[in-house]
Design an enzyme around this catalytic site. Structure first.
Site, PDB file in Angstrom:
ATOM      1  N   HIS A 106       8.042  33.013 -38.308  1.00  0.00           N
ATOM      2  CA  HIS A 106       7.145  33.803 -39.147  1.00  0.00           C
ATOM      3  C   HIS A 106       7.919  34.800 -40.004  1.00  0.00           C
ATOM      4  O   HIS A 106       7.583  35.008 -41.181  1.00  0.00           O
ATOM      5  CB  HIS A 106       6.126  34.540 -38.281  1.00  0.00           C
ATOM      6  CG  HIS A 106       5.285  35.516 -39.051  1.00  0.00           C
ATOM      7  ND1 HIS A 106       5.613  36.860 -39.157  1.00  0.00           N
ATOM      8  CD2 HIS A 106       4.161  35.342 -39.774  1.00  0.00           C
ATOM      9  CE1 HIS A 106       4.710  37.465 -39.910  1.00  0.00           C
ATOM     10  NE2 HIS A 106       3.820  36.582 -40.285  1.00  0.00           N
ATOM     11  N   HIS A 118       6.417  20.890 -40.567  1.00  0.00           N
ATOM     12  CA  HIS A 118       5.969  20.396 -39.257  1.00  0.00           C
ATOM     13  C   HIS A 118       5.699  18.890 -39.300  1.00  0.00           C
ATOM     14  O   HIS A 118       6.087  18.155 -38.375  1.00  0.00           O
ATOM     15  CB  HIS A 118       4.712  21.146 -38.820  1.00  0.00           C
ATOM     16  CG  HIS A 118       4.972  22.477 -38.200  1.00  0.00           C
ATOM     17  ND1 HIS A 118       5.224  23.601 -38.941  1.00  0.00           N
ATOM     18  CD2 HIS A 118       5.044  22.867 -36.890  1.00  0.00           C
ATOM     19  CE1 HIS A 118       5.414  24.629 -38.140  1.00  0.00           C
ATOM     20  NE2 HIS A 118       5.321  24.213 -36.889  1.00  0.00           N
ATOM     21  N   ASN A 156       5.099  32.555 -33.137  1.00  0.00           N
ATOM     22  CA  ASN A 156       6.530  32.329 -33.300  1.00  0.00           C
ATOM     23  C   ASN A 156       7.049  33.353 -34.309  1.00  0.00           C
ATOM     24  O   ASN A 156       7.037  33.113 -35.513  1.00  0.00           O
ATOM     25  CB  ASN A 156       6.792  30.900 -33.791  1.00  0.00           C
ATOM     26  CG  ASN A 156       8.262  30.533 -33.776  1.00  0.00           C
ATOM     27  OD1 ASN A 156       9.130  31.406 -33.738  1.00  0.00           O
ATOM     28  ND2 ASN A 156       8.555  29.251 -33.822  1.00  0.00           N
ATOM     29  N   HIS A 177       0.833  -1.210   0.000  1.00  0.00           N
ATOM     30  CA  HIS A 177       0.000   0.000   0.000  1.00  0.00           C
ATOM     31  C   HIS A 177       0.864   1.256   0.000  1.00  0.00           C
ATOM     32  O   HIS A 177       0.571   2.220  -0.707  1.00  0.00           O
ATOM     33  CB  HIS A 177      -0.919  -0.006   1.228  1.00  0.00           C
ATOM     34  CG  HIS A 177      -1.814  -1.206   1.295  1.00  0.00           C
ATOM     35  ND1 HIS A 177      -2.927  -1.337   0.507  1.00  0.00           N
ATOM     36  CD2 HIS A 177      -1.738  -2.342   2.047  1.00  0.00           C
ATOM     37  CE1 HIS A 177      -3.522  -2.505   0.774  1.00  0.00           C
ATOM     38  NE2 HIS A 177      -2.818  -3.127   1.696  1.00  0.00           N
ATOM     39  N   ARG A 179       0.794  34.943 -36.774  1.00  0.00           N
ATOM     40  CA  ARG A 179       1.848  35.960 -36.876  1.00  0.00           C
ATOM     41  C   ARG A 179       2.581  36.175 -35.563  1.00  0.00           C
ATOM     42  O   ARG A 179       3.760  36.567 -35.568  1.00  0.00           O
ATOM     43  CB  ARG A 179       1.246  37.294 -37.336  1.00  0.00           C
ATOM     44  CG  ARG A 179       0.804  37.324 -38.772  1.00  0.00           C
ATOM     45  CD  ARG A 179       0.544  38.750 -39.222  1.00  0.00           C
ATOM     46  NE  ARG A 179      -0.495  39.381 -38.417  1.00  0.00           N
ATOM     47  CZ  ARG A 179      -1.792  39.411 -38.759  1.00  0.00           C
ATOM     48  NH1 ARG A 179      -2.183  38.835 -39.883  1.00  0.00           N
ATOM     49  NH2 ARG A 179      -2.667  40.009 -37.988  1.00  0.00           N
TER      50      ARG A 179
END
Length: 508
Positions: free
Chosen positions: A383, A418, A379, A117, A376
């Site tokens: 961008h 990605h 990141n 336990h 925008r």
């Protein structure tokens, strides 16, 4: 008149019988409930007694062992001391004179953790780092691969462009020279920064975190190299040197600084701070390690228990919806952790170490009321690269006639990159990220544009982020375990592209 006295007693007897039966039924029902309650209390009492007996027995064993060891050590001390002096000295002065006695014994918590336990509570609170060590395994191969990519990026593009610039203005066929040099450099780029990282990841079967290190660095070096060539080439073409002068070319130190500074846009000089705040560096490193530990905790405690094979259930709409909702919380937490750990801590760490003064790596994306503004501001580093070398160059080539096509091209490029990073990092192809970027991202970008200023659209944006992250975590985790327990049986194209979670069925 004569019938009423005749039926009266009989009617009353019937009522009396009904009331007695009703009361007896109620008493029987109450008796059953009382019996169930007493049985439940008796069951709880038995469970409590069993647990207490187990704990008491184990504690008694520990206490007996400790007392016996204490008696043995005391007897050993007394036997070695002088008889007359030992009788006069108290136990406290005896310990002071003879010093601490070292014996073989375990810590108390190690003894307690042998109780099932208490061991369950231990596993709930304490993390095992076997998964973390597995994820970052084979770091020697990762370091060697990164070194090859870095040395190539540092030397080959720079000196190739330097060679081209020294002959460009005096060469009879400027287009022919540029075409030949461009083709040679593209071939070398494809081999070293394109195929080599893929070979290292696949051939050496790197674990997930090590895969992501190699692949993300591959993408970063490609973007840095392209920016350097894109910014330097047109400047050399426009600035024709005078006779006897060599063309102006960036210094090697400026290019080396660019490879490490937290930006993807090349400039010969950047705004610099006067000094390095070493306290800020130390705190930032601690935050990065904390985010790493916190992300690992989320995966181990909130993701793996839901999707591991022991808890797998037959696929249905209900189980799928429940799995997505289970993944929403860890998904959005991992999103925020990645944002804080990389876009804030990691980039600020390199910015501070290199005294890079422009720290606008992101904006207030959390206040966005449109997905166009979110893309925008989430990141700014990536961008800017996509805007200057994707969107703006596309408009320049098309004479500013295809703005929608330029925007779609940026979304497609971003979605492909990605998805490539996730596919190489996880080791399987499952185009969830591509669909979210190229389909839903494009749709939300045009429907929730900058004209949407109401705070309600900020709530909608967050709801979409929650659901999108839940879907990603759910589907990628299901596919991860399906790839493990239902491996591919062939090397066909359909076998490689078809997600295994669609056909894999495994139960405990």
């Amino acid at each position: 008149m004569t019938a009423e006295p005749h039926n009266g007693p009989k009617h009353r007897s019937i009522k009396t019988h009904q009331s007695d039966s009703t009361s007896s039924h109620a008493r029987g029902h109450e008796t059953m409930e009382d019996d169930d309650l007493r049985q439940w209390q008796k069951y709880k009492q038995n469970v409590k007694l069993k647990v207490l007996e187990e704990v008491q027995d184990h504690l008694s064993e520990i206490l007996d062992r400790t007392l016996s060891e204490s008696v043995q050590s005391s007897f050993h001390v007394k036997s070695t001391a002088n008889g007359k002096t030992a009788k006069k000295l108290s136990s406290r002065s005896q310990r002071m004179d003879d010093g601490k006695v070292f014996i073989e014994r375990a810590s108390l918590l190690d003894e307690l953790f042998e109780i099932s336990h208490i061991r369950t509570i231990y596993h709930m609170l304490v993390l095992e780092f076997d998964l973390l060590f597995f994820a970052f395994g084979k770091l020697g191969t990762v370091t060697w691969s990164w070194g090859v990519m870095f040395l190539y990026t540092l030397c080959v593009p720079y000196y190739t462009l330097l060679f081209w610039s020294s002959y460009y203005h005096n060469f009879p066929s400027k287009v022919g020279l540029s075409l030949v040099i461009g083709l040679i450099l593209s071939a070398i780029q494809t081999s070293v920064l394109g195929l080599f990282p893929i070979y290292m990841v696949v051939h050496h079967q790197l674990p997930p975190a090590s895969r992501f290190i190699v692949i993300l660095e591959q993408i970063r070096f490609l973007m840095k190299t392209y920016s350097f060539i894109r910014e330097t080439g047109p400047a050399i073409i426009k600035n024709t040197p005078k006779k006897g002068e060599s063309p102006k070319f960036p210094t090697f130190s400026s290019y080396l600084f660019f490879l490490f500074c937290p930006t993807l846009i090349y400039r010969e000089s950047y705004p610099r701070n006067s000094h390095i705040r070493w306290n800020y560096v130390g705190v930032t490193v601690g935050k990065i390690l904390g985010c790493l530990f916190y992300g690992y905790f989320i995966l181990v405690r909130l993701c793996i228990p839901v999707f591991r094979p022991e808890t797998n259930q037959p696929f249905s709409k209900r189980t799928m919806v429940l799995a997505v909702f289970h993944s929403i919380l860890p998904g959005i937490m991992l999103l925020l952790l990645c944002f804080f750990a990389f876009l804030h801590c990691w980039l600020n760490l390199f910015g501070e170490l290199l005294r890079f003064a422009d720290r606008m790596f992101y904006k207030d994306w959390w206040n966005s009321t449109s997905f166009a503004n979110y893309y925008r501001t989430w990141n700014v580093v990536v961008h800017d690269w996509l805007y200057y070398y994707g969107y703006r160059d596309f408009l320049w080539l098309s004479n500013r006639r295809f703005r929608t096509a330029a925007m779609l091209s940026v979304f497609i490029v971003s979605a492909v990159v990605h998805e490539y990073a996730l596919a190489m990092g996880f080791g399987f192809f499952y185009p969830v990220m591509f669909l979210l970027f190229a389909v839903f991202g494009v749709a939300f970008n045009f429907t929730m544009n900058d004209k949407r200023q109401s705070p309600a659209f900020n709530v909608i944006m967050w709801m979409c982020l929650f659901i999108g992250q839940g879907v990603q975590v759910c589907l990628y985790c299901q596919e991860w375990y399906a790839q493990i327990h239902c491996p591919r049986t062939g090397d066909g194209v359909l076998e490689l592209l078809m997600p295994r979670s669609w056909s894999c069925s495994y139960q405990k």
